[in-house]
Design a protein around this motif. Structure first.
Motif, PDB file in Angstrom:
ATOM      1  N   GLY A 175      -4.633  -9.929 -22.812  1.00 30.05           N
ATOM      2  CA  GLY A 175      -3.682  -9.550 -21.778  1.00 30.05           C
ATOM      3  C   GLY A 175      -4.297  -8.651 -20.725  1.00 30.05           C
ATOM      4  O   GLY A 175      -3.763  -7.589 -20.405  1.00 30.05           O
ATOM      5  N   TRP A 176      -5.422  -9.086 -20.134  1.00 30.43           N
ATOM      6  CA  TRP A 176      -6.109  -8.260 -19.150  1.00 30.43           C
ATOM      7  C   TRP A 176      -5.225  -8.048 -17.925  1.00 30.43           C
ATOM      8  O   TRP A 176      -4.803  -9.004 -17.268  1.00 30.43           O
ATOM      9  CB  TRP A 176      -7.416  -8.931 -18.691  1.00 30.43           C
ATOM     10  N   VAL A 177      -4.942  -6.818 -17.600  1.00 27.91           N
ATOM     11  CA  VAL A 177      -4.226  -6.459 -16.374  1.00 27.91           C
ATOM     12  C   VAL A 177      -5.176  -5.582 -15.556  1.00 27.91           C
ATOM     13  O   VAL A 177      -5.342  -4.398 -15.830  1.00 27.91           O
ATOM     14  CB  VAL A 177      -2.905  -5.711 -16.663  1.00 27.91           C
ATOM     15  N   TYR A 178      -5.803  -6.172 -14.553  1.00 25.97           N
ATOM     16  CA  TYR A 178      -6.816  -5.467 -13.774  1.00 25.97           C
ATOM     17  C   TYR A 178      -6.212  -4.610 -12.674  1.00 25.97           C
ATOM     18  O   TYR A 178      -6.774  -3.580 -12.290  1.00 25.97           O
ATOM     19  CB  TYR A 178      -7.779  -6.475 -13.127  1.00 25.97           C
ATOM     20  N   TRP A 179      -5.104  -5.043 -12.124  1.00 21.65           N
ATOM     21  CA  TRP A 179      -4.555  -4.369 -10.956  1.00 21.65           C
ATOM     22  C   TRP A 179      -4.043  -2.977 -11.283  1.00 21.65           C
ATOM     23  O   TRP A 179      -3.495  -2.731 -12.360  1.00 21.65           O
ATOM     24  CB  TRP A 179      -3.427  -5.199 -10.353  1.00 21.65           C
ATOM     25  N   GLN A 180      -4.206  -2.074 -10.330  1.00 25.63           N
ATOM     26  CA  GLN A 180      -3.736  -0.706 -10.410  1.00 25.63           C
ATOM     27  C   GLN A 180      -2.659  -0.480  -9.334  1.00 25.63           C
ATOM     28  O   GLN A 180      -2.479  -1.325  -8.448  1.00 25.63           O
ATOM     29  CB  GLN A 180      -4.907   0.262 -10.201  1.00 25.63           C
ATOM     30  N   PRO A 181      -1.944   0.648  -9.376  1.00 27.12           N
ATOM     31  CA  PRO A 181      -0.942   0.905  -8.340  1.00 27.12           C
ATOM     32  C   PRO A 181      -1.486   0.789  -6.922  1.00 27.12           C
ATOM     33  O   PRO A 181      -0.803   0.257  -6.033  1.00 27.12           O
ATOM     34  CB  PRO A 181      -0.473   2.328  -8.665  1.00 27.12           C
ATOM     35  N   ASP A 182      -2.711   1.266  -6.681  1.00 27.59           N
ATOM     36  CA  ASP A 182      -3.295   1.141  -5.342  1.00 27.59           C
ATOM     37  C   ASP A 182      -3.500  -0.316  -4.949  1.00 27.59           C
ATOM     38  O   ASP A 182      -3.387  -0.677  -3.770  1.00 27.59           O
ATOM     39  CB  ASP A 182      -4.634   1.887  -5.275  1.00 27.59           C
ATOM     40  N   THR A 183      -3.831  -1.147  -5.931  1.00 30.96           N
ATOM     41  CA  THR A 183      -4.007  -2.573  -5.667  1.00 30.96           C
ATOM     42  C   THR A 183      -2.717  -3.167  -5.122  1.00 30.96           C
ATOM     43  O   THR A 183      -2.704  -3.853  -4.083  1.00 30.96           O
ATOM     44  CB  THR A 183      -4.396  -3.316  -6.963  1.00 30.96           C
ATOM     45  N   LEU A 184      -1.617  -2.891  -5.803  1.00 31.95           N
ATOM     46  CA  LEU A 184      -0.324  -3.443  -5.399  1.00 31.95           C
ATOM     47  C   LEU A 184       0.136  -2.862  -4.061  1.00 31.95           C
ATOM     48  O   LEU A 184       0.775  -3.559  -3.253  1.00 31.95           O
ATOM     49  CB  LEU A 184       0.714  -3.175  -6.479  1.00 31.95           C
ATOM     50  N   GLU A 185      -0.199  -1.595  -3.815  1.00 29.73           N
ATOM     51  CA  GLU A 185       0.172  -1.000  -2.537  1.00 29.73           C
ATOM     52  C   GLU A 185      -0.521  -1.722  -1.382  1.00 29.73           C
ATOM     53  O   GLU A 185       0.077  -1.963  -0.325  1.00 29.73           O
ATOM     54  CB  GLU A 185      -0.173   0.488  -2.512  1.00 29.73           C
ATOM     55  N   ILE A 186      -1.791  -2.071  -1.576  1.00 28.37           N
ATOM     56  CA  ILE A 186      -2.515  -2.821  -0.542  1.00 28.37           C
ATOM     57  C   ILE A 186      -1.892  -4.198  -0.347  1.00 28.37           C
ATOM     58  O   ILE A 186      -1.696  -4.651   0.792  1.00 28.37           O
ATOM     59  CB  ILE A 186      -4.010  -2.933  -0.899  1.00 28.37           C
ATOM     60  N   PHE A 187      -1.569  -4.888  -1.447  1.00 30.49           N
ATOM     61  CA  PHE A 187      -0.910  -6.196  -1.336  1.00 30.49           C
ATOM     62  C   PHE A 187       0.326  -6.094  -0.443  1.00 30.49           C
ATOM     63  O   PHE A 187       0.525  -6.896   0.478  1.00 30.49           O
ATOM     64  CB  PHE A 187      -0.463  -6.702  -2.711  1.00 30.49           C
ATOM     65  N   ASN A 188       1.179  -5.140  -0.744  1.00 30.31           N
ATOM     66  CA  ASN A 188       2.440  -5.010  -0.018  1.00 30.31           C
ATOM     67  C   ASN A 188       2.208  -4.650   1.447  1.00 30.31           C
ATOM     68  O   ASN A 188       2.902  -5.160   2.339  1.00 30.31           O
ATOM     69  CB  ASN A 188       3.329  -3.959  -0.683  1.00 30.31           C
ATOM     70  N   ALA A 189       1.229  -3.793   1.709  1.00 34.00           N
ATOM     71  CA  ALA A 189       0.928  -3.406   3.085  1.00 34.00           C
ATOM     72  C   ALA A 189       0.412  -4.605   3.883  1.00 34.00           C
ATOM     73  O   ALA A 189       0.769  -4.782   5.065  1.00 34.00           O
ATOM     74  CB  ALA A 189      -0.100  -2.275   3.101  1.00 34.00           C
ATOM     75  N   VAL A 190      -0.416  -5.408   3.268  1.00 33.81           N
ATOM     76  CA  VAL A 190      -0.942  -6.601   3.944  1.00 33.81           C
ATOM     77  C   VAL A 190       0.194  -7.563   4.295  1.00 33.81           C
ATOM     78  O   VAL A 190       0.271  -8.088   5.417  1.00 33.81           O
ATOM     79  CB  VAL A 190      -1.997  -7.294   3.048  1.00 33.81           C
ATOM     80  N   ARG A 191       1.083  -7.789   3.364  1.00 33.76           N
ATOM     81  CA  ARG A 191       2.190  -8.709   3.631  1.00 33.76           C
ATOM     82  C   ARG A 191       3.121  -8.181   4.727  1.00 33.76           C
ATOM     83  O   ARG A 191       3.622  -8.955   5.550  1.00 33.76           O
ATOM     84  CB  ARG A 191       2.953  -8.970   2.335  1.00 33.76           C
TER      85      ARG A 191
END
Length: 324
Positions: free
Chosen positions: A246-262
């Motif tokens: 169950g590898w979960v690589y993403w961190q909160p900063d990762t998701l913040e960048i995703f949302n900012a890009v969108r």
């Protein structure tokens, strides 16, 4: 018998996941990537008949265990092809952080293969050298040929090698790397790939993504290329997260960048797309016209940024650039 080479790391656009043959590193399917520059790995290799044993040093640390075994696979293949048995001294330095999802293994093994071949006096094409680099890391095959490259799957070196895809996008693409320094493990994730219940689903659609990516690159369509890369990143993550570990690589900063890009894409119509490999760091892909705006956006997420362009193939450097 000494040579120095430089190679740029890759960003996976349609990524491979899992290997049908772990020893020879034959992936289950083709994969396409783009090299990122000026980030690079520089490696010096010397074959020395007076040495008693090999020595592999990366960023000042001598390798042992599995890390040394992966380098040895590349070195031994060159020794076999050159019909030499000399021991090797290999030193390598990265210009960017390693083990954070920014492709250091790709540039590392590409530079090692290129330097080994040159030091051994072999005259091979880059697609041929890509089959040697692949023994260290499948992604390294694409770092050998550089630019936008396609690693074909297969069960032998004639089939499983990398080839360059020419694209008019090479001059205009800019990559803002958002560094999220969370250590990642890729090897185990590859071993578990086929155990994910999502793996068969990924195989069912990956060939459509490969066809779309090749066509978009040749057409020079930025939006099609990087929208496909963004979707592929999500597909890869679904597979890694549903494996046994169950590898979960993403961190909160990762998701913040995703949302900012969108948000930027939706609200300001900026051509910008995110992508990740197996790690928490994020590639944010845009064009030269918008790169300053995009870097500002990524930096506002509280992460360190680097701006990269499309990198060329692995190259042999002059003697005065040797690391020892």
């Amino acid at each position: 018998m000494k040579a120095t080479a430089k190679a740029h790391p890759i960003q996976g656009l349609v990524k491979y996941h899992g290997m049908r043959d772990e020893e020879r590193r034959f992936p289950y399917h083709d994969s396409i990537s783009v090299c990122t520059a000026p980030s690079h790995t520089k490696t010096t290799v010397e074959f020395d008949a007076d040495r008693d044993e090999d020595a592999y040093v990366v960023d000042g640390e001598e390798l042992s265990g599995h890390g040394a075994d992966r380098v040895r696979a590349v070195v031994d293949r060159v020794r076999d092809l050159a019909d030499v048995d000399d021991r090797v001294r290999l030193e390598s330095r990265n210009s960017f952080p390693s083990n954070v999802g920014l492709g250091s293994s790709s540039s590392g093994f590409a530079a090692a293969a290129m330097a080994c071949v040159a030091a051994a006096g072999l005259d091979f094409s880059r697609p041929e050298i890509s089959t040697i680099a692949r023994l260290g890391s499948s992604s390294a095959a694409r770092a050998v040929t550089g630019g936008f490259s396609d690693l074909h799957t297969g069960l032998n070196d004639d089939d499983c090698r990398s080839e360059r895809i020419e694209s008019s996008l090479e001059d205009d693409v800019r990559v803002v790397a958002g560094l999220v320094p969370s250590y990642k493990e890729t090897e185990q994730a590859h071993r578990e790939a086929a155990d994910s219940h999502m793996f068969e689903a990924r195989l069912a659609h990956i060939h459509d993504q490969l066809v779309e990516m090749r066509d978009a690159l040749r057409e020079g369509s930025f939006e099609r290329v990087f929208e496909t890369a963004e979707h592929d990143s999500l597909s890869l993550a679904a597979t890694t997260m549903t494996g046994p570990t169950g590898w979960v690589y993403w961190q909160p900063d990762t998701l913040e960048i995703f949302n900012a890009v969108r948000r930027l894409r939706r609200e300001e119509s900026v051509p910008v797309y995110f992508s990740t490999d197996t790690g928490a760091s994020v590639y944010v892909n845009t064009t030269d016209e918008y790169v300053d705006r995009v870097e500002e956006l990524v930096a506002d997420c509280g992460v360190e940024t680097s701006v990269w362009e499309v990198g060329g193939p692995a190259t042999v450097l002059s003697e005065d650039e040797a690391l020892f």
